[in-house]
Design a protein around this motif. Structure first.
Motif, short mmCIF file in Angstrom:
data_model
loop_
_atom_site.label_atom_id
_atom_site.label_comp_id
_atom_site.label_asym_id
_atom_site.label_seq_id
_atom_site.Cartn_x
_atom_site.Cartn_y
_atom_site.Cartn_z
N TYR A 49 -9.55 -0.47 2.13
CA TYR A 49 -9.32 0.58 1.13
C TYR A 49 -8.51 0.03 -0.04
O TYR A 49 -8.77 0.37 -1.20
N ARG A 50 -7.55 -0.82 0.25
CA ARG A 50 -6.76 -1.44 -0.83
C ARG A 50 -7.65 -2.29 -1.73
O ARG A 50 -7.50 -2.28 -2.95
N GLU A 51 -8.56 -3.01 -1.11
CA GLU A 51 -9.45 -3.85 -1.91
C GLU A 51 -10.31 -3.00 -2.84
O GLU A 51 -10.59 -3.38 -3.97
N CYS A 52 -10.73 -1.83 -2.33
CA CYS A 52 -11.51 -0.92 -3.18
C CYS A 52 -10.71 -0.52 -4.42
O CYS A 52 -11.22 -0.53 -5.54
N LEU A 53 -9.44 -0.18 -4.22
CA LEU A 53 -8.62 0.26 -5.35
C LEU A 53 -8.26 -0.89 -6.28
O LEU A 53 -8.02 -0.66 -7.47
N ARG A 54 -8.22 -2.10 -5.77
CA ARG A 54 -7.99 -3.24 -6.66
C ARG A 54 -9.17 -3.42 -7.60
O ARG A 54 -9.01 -3.86 -8.73
N MET A 99 -11.45 7.87 -5.23
CA MET A 99 -10.56 8.92 -4.74
C MET A 99 -10.54 8.97 -3.21
O MET A 99 -9.51 9.27 -2.61
N GLU A 100 -11.67 8.68 -2.59
CA GLU A 100 -11.71 8.65 -1.12
C GLU A 100 -10.72 7.63 -0.57
O GLU A 100 -10.08 7.86 0.45
N ALA A 101 -10.61 6.49 -1.23
CA ALA A 101 -9.69 5.45 -0.77
C ALA A 101 -8.24 5.90 -0.93
O ALA A 101 -7.40 5.63 -0.07
N ILE A 102 -7.95 6.60 -2.02
CA ILE A 102 -6.59 7.10 -2.23
C ILE A 102 -6.20 8.07 -1.12
O ILE A 102 -5.13 7.96 -0.51
N ILE A 103 -7.08 9.03 -0.83
CA ILE A 103 -6.79 10.03 0.21
C ILE A 103 -6.66 9.35 1.57
O ILE A 103 -5.75 9.66 2.35
N ALA A 104 -7.55 8.41 1.86
CA ALA A 104 -7.52 7.73 3.16
C ALA A 104 -6.23 6.94 3.34
O ALA A 104 -5.60 6.99 4.41
N LEU A 105 -5.81 6.21 2.32
CA LEU A 105 -4.58 5.44 2.41
C LEU A 105 -3.38 6.35 2.63
O LEU A 105 -2.47 6.04 3.40
N ALA A 106 -3.36 7.50 1.93
CA ALA A 106 -2.27 8.46 2.13
C ALA A 106 -2.26 8.95 3.57
O ALA A 106 -1.20 9.01 4.21
N GLU A 107 -3.42 9.29 4.09
CA GLU A 107 -3.51 9.79 5.47
C GLU A 107 -3.15 8.71 6.49
O GLU A 107 -2.69 9.02 7.59
N LEU A 108 -3.36 7.45 6.14
CA LEU A 108 -3.03 6.35 7.03
C LEU A 108 -1.57 5.91 6.91
O LEU A 108 -1.16 4.94 7.53
N GLY A 109 -0.80 6.63 6.09
CA GLY A 109 0.63 6.39 6.04
C GLY A 109 1.11 5.40 5.00
O GLY A 109 2.28 5.00 5.02
N VAL A 110 0.25 4.97 4.09
CA VAL A 110 0.67 4.04 3.04
C VAL A 110 1.48 4.81 1.99
O VAL A 110 1.11 5.91 1.59
N ARG A 145 0.22 10.90 -10.27
CA ARG A 145 0.65 12.20 -9.74
C ARG A 145 -0.26 12.63 -8.58
O ARG A 145 0.19 13.20 -7.60
N TYR A 146 -1.54 12.35 -8.72
CA TYR A 146 -2.49 12.71 -7.67
C TYR A 146 -2.18 11.93 -6.38
O TYR A 146 -2.18 12.49 -5.29
N VAL A 147 -1.89 10.64 -6.53
CA VAL A 147 -1.53 9.81 -5.38
C VAL A 147 -0.27 10.37 -4.71
O VAL A 147 -0.20 10.52 -3.48
N GLU A 148 0.72 10.68 -5.52
CA GLU A 148 1.97 11.21 -4.97
C GLU A 148 1.74 12.53 -4.24
O GLU A 148 2.33 12.78 -3.18
N ALA A 149 0.88 13.38 -4.80
CA ALA A 149 0.59 14.66 -4.17
C ALA A 149 -0.06 14.46 -2.81
O ALA A 149 0.32 15.10 -1.81
#
Length: 578
Positions: free
Chosen positions: A162-167, A173-184, A248-252
């Protein structure tokens, strides 16, 4: 009239995949009958046929067809395959895409993996994806790998992908939500945006209608990103308001994932000021409000979403539950009617329909019990208890008692579970299943196992053919180290009853005692009785590793080599980009 690949490609482009499939059969047949047809042409034709099958959701046939194409690719002259690999950047990884001048074997493997993923065959999909070199993976491929790793609970590797996707693209957006749910942490996700290097010469268009001369980066509806040539001197981030809204979306999302619902709502409210009437943010807000009990506010936001998009299904099950809580059955009835007319196969529709059914059969304990079973399967035992208690109040039968006991045990409420089990035993003194319930409670505690043994044995004396008690007693024997007693008990039962669960349990005991051939025999017997038995499938897979001398619980060697620990940034980057 000769059949050309262009004709099939045109049909696929217009989503006429049934016609493309039929025409593809003619094309493949015509080339197969001609001995002078080159392997490359045969492979190209098979890939087109595979694409049409994929689009028609005939995934098994698509896999078979794609693999036939790969076999022909192996005998294509080397110079042809070399030139094919150079065309990677000129083709999309979408299963319907095709470039008649070259074959990219990595894309064909990706299509096979996509088919396996659609069939929920995560392990097979990962095996295909791991055959694609890291540096050849597109954004879409990386995202699929992340999802597959997450589905198989390899969270470290999922995080890395998921990090590689965001790089590569900060707007997945799916990667952002997934990383948040995985505790990053939010700061770690945001730091990835500064590492983007593939967008230096491009701008991002977030318009739902792509401009001219554009290609789509990714084929997922929630992550459609359109890229055009960037001609000014500014960086992409200056062009999109410094990406402050994205931060802000990531933080939310991170707030919500960490149960900081107040912080999440404040950030979503800030985003709504910047993007008013944003359906996605309104849905996220309503979902959080429903979680924290702000039912009225959540209902208002759900209604606003439905006024903006009456055909949306996402989170409408949450809305249905809120309407039931408010006893607004008129709106609930209309909601369910609308959802059924949109897509009756979606799980949200099933839940909403169950809520409505519960209303129409208010005196039916079955509806409460079924709701409890659903909640228990979703690992929400605290809420399941409420549903089973409702069923019990309407009709104190075995189903409601079983639900209460299993729910209480699921979140370690042993005292309450024992009270419910004893109540069941008093209400049904001649029920072997009620006796087993008391045994289950005692078995959950090491100090109560001897009592559990007596209750299981009493249940079997009362009802010798009760497999549930036999399996529970066998499990207790194993926990206590009495594997021989477990084998004797189960062997006695499999002689008289043909039941796949008995064979699976016996195979597990044999595997634990290293009697691998006997374990193999019983796993195979279970699958003959029930080819869909998932426990038998997984057990057989573990057994094959044991028979090869491999630790079944050890991580795959390929996985270890593929990605490092997600916290070790330099190593992770190096491995993912080799």
């Amino acid at each position: 009239m000769d059949i050309s690949k262009d004709q099939i490609a045109t049909l696929l482009d217009h989503d006429l995949h049934a016609s493309a499939q039929m025409l593809g059969c003619f094309l493949v047949s015509s080339t197969s009958a001609n001995p002078e047809t080159s392997p490359q042409l045969k492979a190209e034709n098979l890939i087109l046929l595979g694409d049409s099958l994929f689009r028609d959701r005939e995934y098994r046939r698509a896999i078979h067809t794609y693999k036939q194409a790969l076999q022909y690719c192996k005998i294509i002259p080397k110079q042809n395959s070399t030139s094919a690999r150079t065309s990677l950047s000129s083709r999309s990884s979408s299963p319907s895409s095709f470039n008649a001048s070259a074959i990219n074997e990595n894309e064909v493997k990706f299509k096979i993996a996509s088919c396996h993923s659609s069939l929920n065959e995560t392990r097979l999909a990962l095996a295909e994806m791991e055959g694609i070199p890291s540096k050849a993976r597109t954004l879409q491929m990386s995202l699929l790998m992340a999802k597959l790793f997450r589905n198989s609970r390899h969270n470290r590797y999922a995080i890395a992908c998921y990090r590689e996707c965001l790089r590569n693209c900060p707007y997945v957006m799916e990667a952002i939500i997934a990383l948040a749910e995985l505790g990053v942490a939010a700061k770690d996700i945001i730091s990835l945006f500064s590492q983007v290097c593939s967008f230096e010469n491009h701008t991002i268009s977030l318009s739902p209608h792509p401009p001219e001369n554009l290609f789509e980066f990714g084929a997922y509806p929630t992550t459609a990103i359109f890229i055009t040539s960037y001609k000014s001197g500014r960086t992409p981030f200056e062009h999109i308001d410094s990406n402050r809204w994205l931060q802000r979306y990531v933080e939310a999302q991170c707030c919500v994932a960490s149960n900081d619902y107040k912080g999440g709502l404040e950030l979503f409210a800030e985003l709504l000021q910047r993007f008013p009437s944003n359906i996605h943010i309104l849905l996220e807000t309503a979902k959080v409000e429903a979680i924290i009990g702000k039912s009225d506010e959540a209902i208002v936001n759900f209604e606003k979403v439905r006024s903006l998009d009456p055909f949306l299904i996402t989170y409408m099950d949450e809305y249905a539950i809120l309407l039931k809580g408010k006893s607004d059955y008129t709106k609930l009835n209309k909601l369910v009617h609308d959802l059924l007319s949109i897509d009756p196969t979606r799980p949200e529709v099933f839940v909403a329909l169950s809520v409505l059914w519960e209303r129409k059969d208010e005196r039916g304990a079955l509806s409460y019990a079924e709701k409890g079973n659903i909640l228990l399967s979703l690992k929400r035992p605290e809420v399941a208890v409420i549903a089973f208690r409702g069923a019990h109040d309407l009709r104190a039968d075995l189903r409601s008692y079983q639900g209460l006991v299993h729910s209480y045990l699921a979140f370690s409420k042993t005292k309450e579970a024992l009270h419910a089990a004893r109540e069941a035993m008093k209400a049904m003194p001649q029920s072997a299943k009620a006796l087993k319930l008391v045994g289950d409670v005692h078995a959950s505690n090491s100090s109560g196992r001897e009592k559990a043994k007596k209750f299981y044995e009493s249940a079997l004396r009362l009802e010798p053919g009760y497999f549930g008690a036999a399996l529970a007693l066998a499990e207790l024997h194993c926990v206590e180290g009495r594997n021989g007693d477990a084998v004797s008990l189960l062997e006695r039962y499999v002689k008289d009853w043909a039941d796949d669960s008995l064979h699976v349990k016996l195979a597990q005991v044999y595997a634990a005692t290293n009697a691998l051939q006997e374990a193999l025999s019983h796993y195979q017997a279970a699958l003959r009785l029930n080819p869909q038995n998932e426990a038998a499938k997984k057990g057989l897979e573990r057994l094959e590793k044991q028979m090869k001398g491999v630790d079944p619980d050890a991580p795959e060697e390929d996985e270890e080599n593929e990605v490092e620990d997600a916290d070790e940034e330099p190593d992770e980057i190096e491995l993912l980009r080799e």
